[in-house]
Scaffold this motif. Structure first.
Motif, PDB file in Angstrom:
ATOM      1  N   THR A 121       0.648  -1.164  -0.214  1.00 46.39           N
ATOM      2  CA  THR A 121       0.036   0.166   0.076  1.00 46.39           C
ATOM      3  C   THR A 121       1.009   1.283   0.052  1.00 46.39           C
ATOM      4  O   THR A 121       0.628   2.120  -0.704  1.00 46.39           O
ATOM      5  N   VAL A 122       1.879   1.305   0.778  1.00 46.57           N
ATOM      6  CA  VAL A 122       2.748   2.669   0.879  1.00 46.57           C
ATOM      7  C   VAL A 122       3.674   2.654  -0.427  1.00 46.57           C
ATOM      8  O   VAL A 122       3.691   3.774  -0.936  1.00 46.57           O
ATOM      9  N   GLY A 123       4.072   1.527  -0.818  1.00 46.82           N
ATOM     10  CA  GLY A 123       5.061   1.882  -2.094  1.00 46.82           C
ATOM     11  C   GLY A 123       4.130   2.109  -3.293  1.00 46.82           C
ATOM     12  O   GLY A 123       4.482   2.903  -4.326  1.00 46.82           O
ATOM     13  N   LEU A 124       3.029   1.482  -3.703  1.00 42.31           N
ATOM     14  CA  LEU A 124       2.312   1.508  -4.867  1.00 42.31           C
ATOM     15  C   LEU A 124       1.404   2.731  -4.813  1.00 42.31           C
ATOM     16  O   LEU A 124       1.569   3.398  -5.989  1.00 42.31           O
ATOM     17  N   ALA A 125       1.204   3.270  -3.880  1.00 44.23           N
ATOM     18  CA  ALA A 125       0.275   4.583  -3.502  1.00 44.23           C
ATOM     19  C   ALA A 125       1.288   5.845  -4.305  1.00 44.23           C
ATOM     20  O   ALA A 125       0.828   6.634  -4.765  1.00 44.23           O
ATOM     21  N   GLN A 126       2.730   5.753  -3.981  1.00 48.41           N
ATOM     22  CA  GLN A 126       3.625   6.630  -4.492  1.00 48.41           C
ATOM     23  C   GLN A 126       3.930   6.316  -5.917  1.00 48.41           C
ATOM     24  O   GLN A 126       4.158   7.350  -6.555  1.00 48.41           O
ATOM     25  N   GLY A 141      -1.922   5.829   0.470  1.00 50.89           N
ATOM     26  CA  GLY A 141      -0.640   5.213   1.081  1.00 50.89           C
ATOM     27  C   GLY A 141      -0.900   4.959   2.535  1.00 50.89           C
ATOM     28  O   GLY A 141       0.159   4.674   3.176  1.00 50.89           O
ATOM     29  N   SER A 142      -1.939   5.212   3.002  1.00 46.56           N
ATOM     30  CA  SER A 142      -2.446   4.884   4.536  1.00 46.56           C
ATOM     31  C   SER A 142      -2.963   3.486   4.746  1.00 46.56           C
ATOM     32  O   SER A 142      -3.994   3.436   3.756  1.00 46.56           O
ATOM     33  N   THR A 143      -3.027   3.135   5.796  1.00 45.88           N
ATOM     34  CA  THR A 143      -3.930   1.936   6.044  1.00 45.88           C
ATOM     35  C   THR A 143      -4.864   2.071   7.439  1.00 45.88           C
ATOM     36  O   THR A 143      -3.913   2.648   8.408  1.00 45.88           O
ATOM     37  N   LEU A 144      -5.805   2.217   7.311  1.00 46.63           N
ATOM     38  CA  LEU A 144      -6.630   2.629   8.287  1.00 46.63           C
ATOM     39  C   LEU A 144      -6.954   1.491   9.365  1.00 46.63           C
ATOM     40  O   LEU A 144      -7.486   0.389   8.747  1.00 46.63           O
TER      41      LEU A 144
END
Length: 248
Positions: free
Chosen positions: A168-173, A239-242
């Protein structure tokens, strides 16, 4: 106006089914992936259509890249996909890592991480403006286990879900400038069949005392979080996980 079209993997039971019903109420049409339970898939499809949405179900093993391609090809037949909920997953086993059969470890990682990567790759190729898409949202369903580690229960599952958080973090960017938001939801203990399917039907009651809110979550509570992340109200979130885990 064109209705949103959303793909949900693991979309016919548990959190996936609850998300399908919530998104149907929000005006989405749906393509629901499932692995094996045809009766549950048909029941979910009918419930979604009763809620006023169009729904199709597609059966396939997402650890096979060809099955992922078939899912998205079928979705394309029904319109332009605007959202993907990357939800399929399972713990498969409960016990210490050293006592977990090697094939179960491998299958757990393949389903919860490798397949999630395949789906995320296909989602980008479907949604991103660089591939002819109109943009959209990818929601990766992780787990509170990713940060807790789940010692003595399913370390391999927790490790795979930690990989989903990194995805999630990497792909969002990587795709922010292609019109795609990538976000995550990390449920805690939720009242689904995931523990029963892994051979431990009493686990929710056994661990409920560890949860600060004093109870397991309901699938609809996770679906509400997913729906918000997919909505325009979360337009500045990527890029965030809730974490939706009752405080744990």
């Amino acid at each position: 106006m064109e209705r949103p079209l959303t793909v949900i993997t693991g979309g016919t039971r548990g959190i996936g089914a609850a998300t399908a019903l919530r998104l149907a109420a929000d005006g989405h049409d749906l393509v629901l992936g499932h692995a094996s339970n045809d009766a549950a898939a048909e029941e979910c499809r009918l419930a979604v259509e009763e809620a006023g949405a169009h729904a199709v179900v597609v059966r396939g093993d997402l650890t096979d890249p060809a099955a992922v391609d078939r899912l998205f090809s079928e979705a394309a037949r029904h319109g332009r996909v605007t959202g993907v909920v990357n939800n399929a997953g399972a713990t498969l086993h409960v016990g210490p890592l050293a006592e977990t059969p090697v094939d179960v470890v491998a299958r757990t990682v393949e389903l919860n991480l490798t397949a999630a990567l395949y789906v995320a790759r296909a989602a980008v190729r479907t949604l991103a403006t660089t591939y002819g898409g109109a943009g959209g949202v990818l929601v990766n369903v992780s787990s509170g286990a990713a940060t807790l580690g789940s010692p003595g229960e399913y370390v391999q599952y927790a490790a795979a879900k930690a990989g989903v958080d990194a995805l999630t973090v990497g792909l969002a960017q990587e795709v922010a400038d292609a019109g795609v938001r990538v976000v995550g939801v990390a449920p805690g203990m939720v009242r689904t069949r995931i523990h029963e399917d892994a051979g431990d039907p009493g686990r929710l009651e056994r661990v409920a005392a560890r949860i600060p809110l004093g109870r397991p979550g309901e699938p609809g509570e996770i679906a509400d979080a997913i729906a918000w992340l997919m909505s325009d109200a979360a337009s500045y979130v990527t890029g965030s996980t809730l974490r939706v885990a009752g405080g744990r």
